[in-house]
Write a protein that holds these residues in place. Structure first.
Motif, short mmCIF file in Angstrom:
data_model
loop_
_atom_site.label_atom_id
_atom_site.label_comp_id
_atom_site.label_asym_id
_atom_site.label_seq_id
_atom_site.Cartn_x
_atom_site.Cartn_y
_atom_site.Cartn_z
N LEU A 74 93.57 126.20 13.40
CA LEU A 74 94.47 126.78 12.40
C LEU A 74 94.74 128.27 12.64
O LEU A 74 95.85 128.74 12.41
N GLU A 75 93.73 129.01 13.10
CA GLU A 75 93.87 130.46 13.20
C GLU A 75 94.31 130.96 14.58
O GLU A 75 94.94 132.01 14.68
N ARG A 76 93.99 130.22 15.64
CA ARG A 76 94.29 130.74 16.98
C ARG A 76 95.27 129.89 17.78
O ARG A 76 96.02 130.42 18.59
N PHE A 77 95.20 128.59 17.64
CA PHE A 77 95.96 127.71 18.54
C PHE A 77 96.91 126.80 17.79
O PHE A 77 97.14 125.69 18.20
N ASN A 78 97.46 127.20 16.73
CA ASN A 78 98.27 126.35 15.87
C ASN A 78 99.40 125.68 16.67
O ASN A 78 100.58 125.89 16.41
N ASP A 79 99.02 124.84 17.63
CA ASP A 79 99.95 124.14 18.51
C ASP A 79 100.23 122.76 17.91
O ASP A 79 99.34 121.91 17.88
N PRO A 80 101.45 122.53 17.42
CA PRO A 80 101.74 121.25 16.76
C PRO A 80 101.48 120.02 17.64
O PRO A 80 101.14 118.96 17.13
N SER A 81 101.59 120.16 18.95
CA SER A 81 101.36 118.99 19.82
C SER A 81 99.89 118.58 19.84
O SER A 81 99.57 117.46 20.22
N GLN A 82 99.00 119.47 19.44
CA GLN A 82 97.56 119.16 19.41
C GLN A 82 97.09 118.65 18.05
O GLN A 82 95.97 118.19 17.92
N LEU A 83 97.96 118.76 17.04
CA LEU A 83 97.56 118.43 15.68
C LEU A 83 97.04 117.00 15.53
O LEU A 83 96.04 116.77 14.86
N SER A 84 97.69 116.05 16.18
CA SER A 84 97.27 114.66 16.00
C SER A 84 95.87 114.41 16.53
O SER A 84 95.08 113.71 15.89
N LYS A 85 95.54 114.97 17.69
CA LYS A 85 94.19 114.78 18.24
C LYS A 85 93.13 115.40 17.34
O LYS A 85 92.12 114.78 17.03
N ILE A 86 93.39 116.63 16.91
CA ILE A 86 92.43 117.32 16.05
C ILE A 86 92.30 116.59 14.72
O ILE A 86 91.21 116.38 14.21
N SER A 87 93.43 116.18 14.15
CA SER A 87 93.40 115.48 12.86
C SER A 87 92.67 114.15 12.96
O SER A 87 91.93 113.79 12.05
N LEU A 88 92.89 113.44 14.06
CA LEU A 88 92.21 112.15 14.22
C LEU A 88 90.70 112.33 14.21
O LEU A 88 89.98 111.62 13.51
N VAL A 89 90.22 113.30 14.95
CA VAL A 89 88.77 113.53 15.01
C VAL A 89 88.27 114.12 13.70
O VAL A 89 87.29 113.64 13.12
#
Length: 178
Positions: A74-89
């Motif tokens: 959220l604070e450093r890498f707010n890359d929308p393409s990574q959101l699904s992987k992070i959210s899944l975990v």
């Protein structure tokens, strides 16, 4: 290298080899700590934190790492393409320890829509599946849950994902019995 290891972690997590998965997780965290952070660091930390949550006497450390992962995202890498992987975990396998199930389900649905926007169909199906499970635990009405599962089955059929189609059908039958 880290991106490759994170992809390998997702593949090995699908039941191929737990020892390989653990090695890949440890190596990914080691690379993050030795070479610095990148956009894949939050996933590596979240996945390793999730592993620790399942170990005896390591729940607190697993929670700490998972929360660091989400904060990094959220604070450093707010890359929308990574959101699904992070959210899944994070929301699929960890956050329900500290957040209500319904909040986790909503975040997973958002991640699923975002995944489809990026063309990542497999991650969209995975996050939708987890959202459905969290909705069930949150007490969603069975008729609403059944229609959500039917939509998941249709999505799996459309994208020729046999494993999720079978899973969805079993889940649907379970809901009908209830």
């Amino acid at each position: 290298r880290l991106q490759f290891l994170c992809q390998a972690c997702l593949i090995s997590a699908m039941g191929i080899d737990p020892k390989t998965n653990m090695y890949v997780l440890c190596r990914a965290v080691e690379i993050c700590l030795c070479e610095g952070y990148s956009q894949d660091t939050p996933f590596a930390f979240a996945a390793f934190g999730l592993f620790l949550c399942g170990r005896p006497n390591q729940l607190a450390e697993g929670k700490r790492l998972s929360m660091i992962a989400m904060k990094l995202y959220l604070e450093r890498f707010n890359d929308p393409s990574q959101l699904s992987k992070i959210s899944l975990v994070y929301y699929g396998f960890f956050a329900f320890y500290i957040l209500p199930f319904q909040s986790c389900a909503e975040k997973l649905r958002e991640a699923s829509i975002m995944s489809l926007g990026f063309g990542d169909v497999m991650m969209a199906i995975s996050t939708s599946q987890q959202a459905t499970q969290k909705s069930f635990h949150a007490g969603m009405t069975l008729t609403a849950l059944a229609s959500e599962i039917e939509a998941l089955i249709k999505q799996a059929v459309k994208f020729k994902d046999y494993a999720y189609e079978v899973y969805g059908r079993y889940l649907f039958k379970t809901v009908l019995v209830l």
